[in-house]
Design a protein around this motif. Structure first.
Motif: not given
Length: 279
Positions: A245-270
């Motif tokens: 639903e939130h990432l799918g085949d959207r390359e831009d969303a995956w790119a943001v995910l890579v940038q956020l992953a290391e410093t994001f403090h919330g849980n995995t669904p968030e």
């Protein structure tokens, strides 16, 4: 070959939940490496796990369900305060469904069985639990509950006459406490909170939604095919709808995910929802 970063391993696990065509395009856009080979994953397991400090009790149990002496010896190092699981490893107690024969104990096991409490020697299993008046005594007595037969005995004793509160608490936070026995201890909010503090989860899906940071949970899951394959599908099934639903085949969303992953403090669904919203 260099080892993937924590963010790359974590996002790579989620990328494994989409179709291969999408995964190839996302890797090309984000620079994510190819998935680890089994040999690379095994090599990472044999080294010190950055995520394994304070290994969640349920994750340790899921690994032990493989009944693999080498993995058990590795788990031993990361559960220093869980005398029950340590005693089970030292005695070769099996945890795989249906297995009853004891396991061989790995020769490299770095330690000995925890000390047997004096109350157990004097009073036996149920007697030691009934003698409990402190947290320490509760943990010591509960550490002697090892087999399925032990748990059945404890459950029957509690139904006959409720065990002391500290004994119930120590048994309740054991990750191998059967649901039927735990249900007999009640559903008080304090018990639920203590289970979370102890790293005890009802299921892998429950673990997926546990408190952040998300990168820790995802890094553990990235090793799931090797460490707890029987539990991994449930975690994947819990995450796949969110990824679709939130990432799918959207390359831009995956790119943001890579940038956020290391410093994001919330849980995995968030993390997944936030990456999709930002993109």
């Amino acid at each position: 070959m260099r080892e993937n970063t924590r963010a790359q391993r974590s996002v790579g696990f989620l990328l494994g939940l989409v179709d291969e065509e999408t995964a190839v395009r996302v890797r090309a856009r984000t620079g994510l490496p190819e998935p680890e080979t089994p040999a690379q994953a095994r090599g990472r397991v044999t080294r010190a796990w950055t995520w394994a400090r304070g290994l969640e009790a349920s994750v340790a149990l899921w690994i032990m369900e493989n009944d693999d002496p080498q993995l058990n010896a590795l788990v031993w190092r990361y559960i220093p305060t869980d005398s029950g699981l340590r005693r089970a490893i030292a005695r070769g107690v099996p945890f795989a469904a249906g297995r009853v024969d004891p396991l061989p104990v790995d020769v490299t096991l770095p330690g000995q069985e925890p000390e047997i409490p004096e109350s157990y020697v004097r009073h036996g299993l149920v007697g030691a639990l009934r003698e409990v008046t402190t947290v320490h005594q509760g943990r010591a007595a509960a550490s002697m509950v090892l087999t399925r037969a032990d748990w059945a005995t404890v459950g029957a004793a509690d139904r006959e006459r409720p065990l002391p509160g500290y004994a119930r608490w120590a048994l309740n936070v054991r990750p191998d406490c059967p649901p039927s026995v735990r249900a007999g201890f009640g559903t008080h909010a304090k018990f639920t909170h203590r289970l979370r503090q102890a790293g005890v989860f009802e299921s892998a899906a429950d673990y997926v939604a546990s408190e952040g940071p998300a990168i820790r949970v995802l890094e553990v899951l990235s090793m799931g095919r090797l460490l707890f394959p029987a539990r991994l599908k449930e975690a994947e099934d819990a995450l796949r709808p969110l990824v679709d639903e939130h990432l799918g085949d959207r390359e831009d969303a995956w790119a943001v995910l890579v940038q956020l992953a290391e410093t994001f403090h919330g849980n995995t669904p968030e993390l997944i929802v936030t990456a999709g919203a930002v993109a």
